[in-house]
Scaffold this motif. Structure first.
Motif, PDB file in Angstrom:
ATOM      1  N   CYS A   1      -2.323  -4.676   4.427  1.00  0.00           N
ATOM      2  CA  CYS A   1      -1.626  -3.521   3.862  1.00  0.00           C
ATOM      3  C   CYS A   1      -2.605  -2.377   3.693  1.00  0.00           C
ATOM      4  O   CYS A   1      -3.819  -2.552   3.836  1.00  0.00           O
ATOM      5  CB  CYS A   1      -0.985  -3.869   2.510  1.00  0.00           C
TER       6      CYS A   1
ATOM      7  N   GLN B   1       1.794  -7.426   5.652  1.00  0.00           N
ATOM      8  CA  GLN B   1       2.046  -8.191   6.868  1.00  0.00           C
ATOM      9  C   GLN B   1       0.697  -8.505   7.521  1.00  0.00           C
ATOM     10  O   GLN B   1      -0.018  -7.600   7.925  1.00  0.00           O
ATOM     11  CB  GLN B   1       2.903  -7.385   7.849  1.00  0.00           C
TER      12      GLN B   1
ATOM     13  N   GLY C   1       2.163   3.304   3.787  1.00  0.00           N
ATOM     14  CA  GLY C   1       2.336   2.152   4.674  1.00  0.00           C
ATOM     15  C   GLY C   1       2.112   2.473   6.133  1.00  0.00           C
ATOM     16  O   GLY C   1       2.479   1.683   7.005  1.00  0.00           O
TER      17      GLY C   1
ATOM     18  N   GLU D   1       7.244   3.913   4.112  1.00  0.00           N
ATOM     19  CA  GLU D   1       7.750   4.183   2.764  1.00  0.00           C
ATOM     20  C   GLU D   1       8.933   5.134   2.774  1.00  0.00           C
ATOM     21  O   GLU D   1       9.935   4.904   2.111  1.00  0.00           O
ATOM     22  CB  GLU D   1       6.620   4.776   1.913  1.00  0.00           C
TER      23      GLU D   1
ATOM     24  N   TYR E   1       4.054  -3.715   0.276  1.00  0.00           N
ATOM     25  CA  TYR E   1       4.488  -4.191   1.597  1.00  0.00           C
ATOM     26  C   TYR E   1       3.268  -4.740   2.338  1.00  0.00           C
ATOM     27  O   TYR E   1       2.269  -4.036   2.499  1.00  0.00           O
ATOM     28  CB  TYR E   1       5.137  -3.053   2.392  1.00  0.00           C
TER      29      TYR E   1
END
Length: 496
Positions: free
Chosen positions: A43, A51, A90, A433, A49
């Motif tokens: 992130c 991944q 993000g 976002e 969020y």
């Protein structure tokens, strides 16, 4: 924040083949594929969020950047460019089956020309390091985002970063002369130049703020400006945010362009003061910081003019910095607003919208009204001079639905910004976002034009896909666009 960590979404065979192809062209230590090694890249500053990336590549030269692009192009692997990871939208969050291309090791100051007042730097050079290198010549790099001690110039270019002094000195786009970048097709292109103008279309302005979707920055030429002989800052207190917002409009209407013009509400001041002891009036509903810089004579005159305007606007107390140490102390509170939020709330969600200055009071009042709707507190700190708001929504992700309420609160703030003639971002970018809020601001033809630029630079759609620009079907699902009745058939929707 307690979050369920997503699991890798790629096959081991695919990961091994991509990593092997990259290691054939780059030093093995420059390629990370073990989960323990790639986890720090899951992130950026928008940590809600996450991944894990399939692979992380850490090139150390432009040729190695081109090598990474070639492998990804040949193997159809998405690429997410990443600077220092301080972004808040993000934009650097990995794609599940993609490669994160970090420019952290491209960190040389190539050349500094004190006579031309320019510096040529690689994208991994920290923002503040440029000013440190220029200081012996009485120069500095003006854009100063709050994260300037850590953020890199490549990331600043990607997001068109600003800072507390952007009102007078401009954003990144106003302080970059040239960008050297690598395209997905393996070409190296220079946009802009060191002359006052460059031939052809102004693609430099289109590239700056494109969030890594058009190419990979490999070198940047920035402007340097002389360090002012003197700088002083006024701290003014107001008994309402409406009065503070109106004071901002009055300062600009008086023909004064301060070096910095920042505003904090009472929640922010009370949040920051115990942390940095900046001397803020915690009983005030709003605090303004107005800075003047230049020669001693210029600063004395501008300070007097600003004081008169602020007094006329109803300032209850006015304090002028008497030393450089006191000036820096006044600014330290504004600069440390984000970390201070962590002292009073388990989590916070930092928004970023921009509005016309004349609507500051209306929007701040609107935000206060929405606090009750979502049952969450909001601290407001912002670049008042150019209308760039940074509401900090305070929440606890461990409490049911609070993250979802914070997101809904943020989306409502952005909708209010658009309603008064503003925009959904100022310097943080859209990333993941605000991608749904893009649907609320832009029409079908405008979104398709954005995709047209994207396709021109990145035909296969591999550079930071599914960021910043929403597909039309996403907007339809968001409820902001109709695609029925034969209008915009799904077969014609953009591919990326």
């Amino acid at each position: 924040m307690t979050l369920a960590r997503p699991q890798p979404a790629f096959s081991a065979a695919r990961q091994q083949s991509v990593a092997a192809a990259l290691r054939a062209l780059l030093p093995p230590a420059s390629i990370l594929s073990d989960l323990e090694d790639t986890r720090p890249y899951e992130c950026d500053g928008l940590s809600a969020y996450r991944q894990p990336p399939m692979v992380v590549a850490l090139p150390q030269s432009e040729q190695e950047v081109l090598a990474v692009l070639k492998v990804c192009r040949d193997m159809q692997v998405p690429i997410v460019p990443r600077g220092a990871g301080t972004g808040l939208s993000g934009g650097a969050m990995p794609i599940a089956d993609g490669v994160v291309l970090s420019t952290a090791r491209l960190n040389r100051i190539v050349r500094l020309d004190a006579y031309a007042r320019t510096a040529v730097v690689q994208p991994g050079v920290r923002n503040l390091a440029i000013s440190d290198a220029a200081a012996p010549y009485g120069l500095y790099y003006a854009p100063d985002p709050s994260s300037q001690i850590a953020c890199t110039i490549g990331g600043n270019v990607a997001e068109n970063s600003g800072g507390v002094h952007c009102l007078k000195y401009g954003l990144t786009v106003h302080n970059v002369l040239r960008v050297r970048m690598a395209t997905i097709e393996g070409d190296v292109v220079e946009l802009g130049g060191e002359a006052l103008d460059a031939p052809g279309l102004d693609l430099l302005a289109a590239f700056i703020g494109s969030e890594g979707m058009l190419g990979i920055v490999t070198e940047v030429t920035v402007k340097l400006v002389p360090k002012p002989a003197v700088a002083r800052v006024i701290m003014a207190s107001f008994d309402s945010v409406v009065a503070g917002g109106n004071a901002v409009a009055r300062v600009i209407a008086a023909g004064i362009i301060p070096a910095g013009l920042e505003m904090m509400d009472q929640t922010s001041a009370c949040m920051v003061e115990p942390f940095v002891q900046a001397g803020y009036d915690t009983g005030a509903a709003a605090i303004l910081l107005c800075e003047a810089d230049g020669t001693p004579e210029e600063v004395e005159e501008e300070i007097a003019r600003m004081k008169a305007v602020l007094e006329g606007a109803g300032a209850g107390a006015i304090q002028v910095s008497s030393s450089e140490q006191e000036r820096m102390r006044f600014w330290s509170g504004r600069k440390n607003a984000f970390p201070a939020a962590g002292r009073i709330s388990p989590d916070y969600y930092c928004m970023d919208g921009t509005i016309p200055r004349k609507h500051l009071a209306r929007v701040l009042t609107g935000i206060a009204e929405v606090e009750g709707k979502y049952g969450l507190r909001c601290a407001n700190v912002f670049h008042a001079g150019d209308g760039n708001l940074h509401p900090l929504i305070l929440f606890d992700a461990n409490q049911p639905d609070e993250l979802q309420r914070a997101e809904a609160f943020g989306a409502e703030i952005l909708a209010l910004c658009v309603e008064v003639g503003g925009t959904i971002t100022g310097e943080h970018g859209v990333g993941i976002e605000k991608i749904d809020s893009m649907c609320a601001q832009f029409k079908v033809a405008e979104l398709e034009a954005f995709f047209g630029v994207k396709r021109a630079f990145d035909p296969p759609g591999l550079l930071n896909p599914n960021k910043a620009i929403p597909t039309l079907n996403r907007c339809a699902e968001f409820g902001k666009m109709r695609v029925t009745g034969g209008v915009l058939p799904h077969a014609g929707l953009p591919r990326f």
